[in-house]
Design an enzyme around this catalytic site. Structure first.
Site, PDB file in Angstrom:
ATOM      1  N   HIS A 171     -11.582  -5.832   1.805  1.00  6.57           N
ATOM      2  CA  HIS A 171     -11.608  -4.541   2.475  1.00  6.57           C
ATOM      3  C   HIS A 171     -12.002  -3.409   1.541  1.00  6.57           C
ATOM      4  CE1 HIS A 171      -7.467  -3.120   1.093  1.00  6.57           C
ATOM      5  NE2 HIS A 171      -7.571  -4.343   0.655  1.00  6.57           N
TER       6      HIS A 171
ATOM      7  N   ASP B  81      -2.720  -5.377  -6.604  1.00  5.58           N
ATOM      8  CA  ASP B  81      -1.918  -6.553  -6.265  1.00  5.58           C
ATOM      9  C   ASP B  81      -2.576  -7.850  -6.720  1.00  5.58           C
ATOM     10  OD1 ASP B  81      -3.695  -5.582  -4.217  1.00  5.58           O
ATOM     11  OD2 ASP B  81      -2.984  -7.170  -2.902  1.00  5.58           O
TER      12      ASP B  81
ATOM     13  N   TYR C 112      -2.147  -8.216   9.917  1.00  3.02           N
ATOM     14  CA  TYR C 112      -2.938  -7.930   8.716  1.00  3.02           C
ATOM     15  C   TYR C 112      -4.338  -7.470   9.113  1.00  3.02           C
ATOM     16  CZ  TYR C 112      -4.679  -8.725   3.944  1.00  3.02           C
ATOM     17  OH  TYR C 112      -5.213  -8.570   2.696  1.00  3.02           O
TER      18      TYR C 112
ATOM     19  N   HIS D 188      -3.077 -13.675  -0.120  1.00  2.00           N
ATOM     20  CA  HIS D 188      -1.732 -13.423   0.403  1.00  2.00           C
ATOM     21  C   HIS D 188      -1.410 -14.455   1.469  1.00  2.00           C
ATOM     22  CE1 HIS D 188      -1.579  -9.587  -1.655  1.00  2.00           C
ATOM     23  NE2 HIS D 188      -2.623  -9.131  -0.991  1.00  2.00           N
TER      24      HIS D 188
ATOM     25  N   HIS E 212       0.844  -1.195   0.000  1.00  2.00           N
ATOM     26  CA  HIS E 212       0.000   0.000   0.000  1.00  2.00           C
ATOM     27  C   HIS E 212       0.884   1.251   0.000  1.00  2.00           C
ATOM     28  CE1 HIS E 212      -3.740  -2.217   1.807  1.00  2.00           C
ATOM     29  NE2 HIS E 212      -3.619  -2.412   0.504  1.00  2.00           N
TER      30      HIS E 212
ATOM     31  N   GLU F 173      -8.133  -4.549  -6.730  1.00  2.00           N
ATOM     32  CA  GLU F 173      -6.914  -3.856  -6.318  1.00  2.00           C
ATOM     33  C   GLU F 173      -5.704  -4.377  -7.095  1.00  2.00           C
ATOM     34  OE1 GLU F 173      -4.945  -2.298  -2.116  1.00  2.00           O
ATOM     35  OE2 GLU F 173      -6.365  -3.963  -2.103  1.00  2.00           O
TER      36      GLU F 173
ATOM     37  N   ASP G 197      -8.790 -11.142   0.095  1.00  2.00           N
ATOM     38  CA  ASP G 197      -8.054 -10.487   1.178  1.00  2.00           C
ATOM     39  C   ASP G 197      -8.458 -10.973   2.564  1.00  2.00           C
ATOM     40  OD1 ASP G 197      -6.149  -8.836  -0.019  1.00  2.00           O
ATOM     41  OD2 ASP G 197      -7.624  -7.317  -0.506  1.00  2.00           O
TER      42      ASP G 197
ATOM     43  N   HIS H 241     -11.303  -9.238  -6.636  1.00  2.00           N
ATOM     44  CA  HIS H 241     -11.026  -7.906  -6.080  1.00  2.00           C
ATOM     45  C   HIS H 241     -10.187  -7.164  -7.111  1.00  2.00           C
ATOM     46  CE1 HIS H 241      -9.904  -4.756  -3.365  1.00  2.00           C
ATOM     47  NE2 HIS H 241      -8.896  -5.342  -2.747  1.00  2.00           N
TER      48      HIS H 241
END
Length: 395
Positions: free
Chosen positions: A147, A83, A194, A227, A23, A81, A166, A79
């Site tokens: 998230h 990553d 996390y 992750h 991030h 995002e 996530d 998701h």
């Protein structure tokens, strides 16, 4: 290189041992991480998520070694995002017409990041499913605010695998991939870090979503997050942890956080620790200088604590910028059911303690009346006030 997760399901992600921050520089990575993507090869071939853009070429080349990209029938984007989606635009140049299954918000996210490329989006919501052959289906579960608003999880029937994105993950490099191969203490520590630093603000959604998943009656044998380690040994243990963590979690711990200019505020911090050790020998006490210690590690300790004490000297009628930035981060994490106290030294105007009390109250803490506010270098009379501060924090 793909690794079998179960039956016809393989891991095709990237283990990132060199990653140091996430991030941007907001989240510290101390033990590596991974970007987990998965390949399901039934009558239909399904790719679940991709990897971060810096590794896109390696990801696609490795995927080509395992399958003909033209054989991919479905891409699941749990998701949007970067990553998880960073390799998607490169991949779609090779297979532009493959349908992408995702939430309506994920369409906005993906098009916002990579442009409107005419990709074949198939919007899904909780309970929707798609047949992948051999008697198996993908069932989609929206995970809004876990998230991001676009997040979802995907469940593979018969194999009973929940691709949780996530949720239930951790930034931890595990070359052997599975939780039973990881250091259990480090795994739990990174999972808590996390949660505390990323998911804690959304704890009300966590509790609600876990109940919703339980109510769906899904039998879960494996939880495969995006992750860190894949939970194959007693996978519900991490769900049980999330249930605990989402309920205003605390342990018997006091965390003291400060910065100092000429060591006066540091003296108070360490006297508070000594007073706590004397008053409550069973209480865990930890002390951090927030200008030197890792902020995410500190927040994990705050998450565990039932009380905190925060200190800063007065400078320019205010508090030190290191403490100001830290308290801003503290407020964003929305901790609940915790007490707090303030302390600090001053030479002239002396506003820091009052300002800190206000910031701690705004961050959702129950601020006790006791404080330690010392002019110049704290003397024994000033330091004796730490006893009352500790009593009010820990009683």
């Amino acid at each position: 290189m793909k690794t079998i997760v179960k039956n016809n399901v393989s891991w095709v992600g990237y283990i990132d041992w060199e990653l140091e921050t996430f991030h941007g520089d907001e989240y510290s990575i101390l033990n590596g991480s991974s970007q987990n993507a998965y390949l399901i090869q039934e009558e239909k071939t399904v790719l679940v998520d991709t990897v971060w853009a810096p590794h896109r070429s390696e990801f696609i080349e490795n995927l080509k070694k395992e399958i003909n990209l033209q054989d991919i029938d479905i891409i699941v984007a749990n998701h949007g995002e970067a990553d998880h989606s960073g390799a998607l635009s490169e991949l779609m140049k090779e297979i532009p017409n493959v349908p992408i299954y995702c939430t309506a918000n994920a369409v906005k996210s993906l098009e916002g990041q990579y442009g409107k490329n005419g990709w074949n989006f198939n919007v899904v919501k909780t309970g929707d499913s798609v047949d992948v052959g051999n008697g198996k289906k993908l069932v989609f579960v929206e995970m809004m605010m876990l998230h991001w608003p676009d997040s979802m999880a995907t469940y593979l029937t018969e194999d009973n695998i929940l691709f949780s994105n996530d949720a239930f993950g951790q930034h931890l490099a595990v070359e052997e991939l599975f939780n039973d191969k990881a250091d259990p203490c480090l795994l739990e520590k990174e999972a808590m870090k996390y949660y505390a630093n990323i998911l804690n603000p959304f704890s009300p959604f966590v509790s609600k979503k876990i109940k919703e998943i339980v109510d769906l009656g899904l039998s879960i044998d494996i939880i495969a997050p995006c992750h860190g380690a894949i939970w194959r040994n007693k996978p519900m243990q991490i769900v049980e942890k999330y249930v605990q963590w989402a309920e205003e979690y605390q342990e018997d711990q006091l965390t003291i956080v400060y910065d100092t200019m000429w060591e006066g505020t540091a003296k108070i911090a360490h006297r508070i620790a000594a007073a706590a050790r004397e008053a409550c020998p069973d209480t865990v006490v930890k002390v951090f200088n927030c200008a030197k210690a890792d902020k995410n590690e500190i927040m994990t300790e705050v998450f565990k604590s039932r009380a905190i004490a925060v200190g800063s000297p007065t400078v320019g009628n205010d508090i030190l910028t290191s403490v100001a930035g830290w308290t801003h981060f503290l407020k964003s994490l929305k901790f609940k059911n915790k007490k707090a106290a303030a302390f600090g030294c001053y030479g002239w105007s002396g506003e820091s303690v009052k300002l800190l009390q206000g910031r701690l109250s705004e961050a959702g803490f129950e601020v006790v009346n006791a404080s330690v506010r010392a002019q110049w270098n704290p003397d024994e009379e000033d330091l004796a006030k730490t006893k009352t501060l500790v009593e009010e924090l820990l009683k």
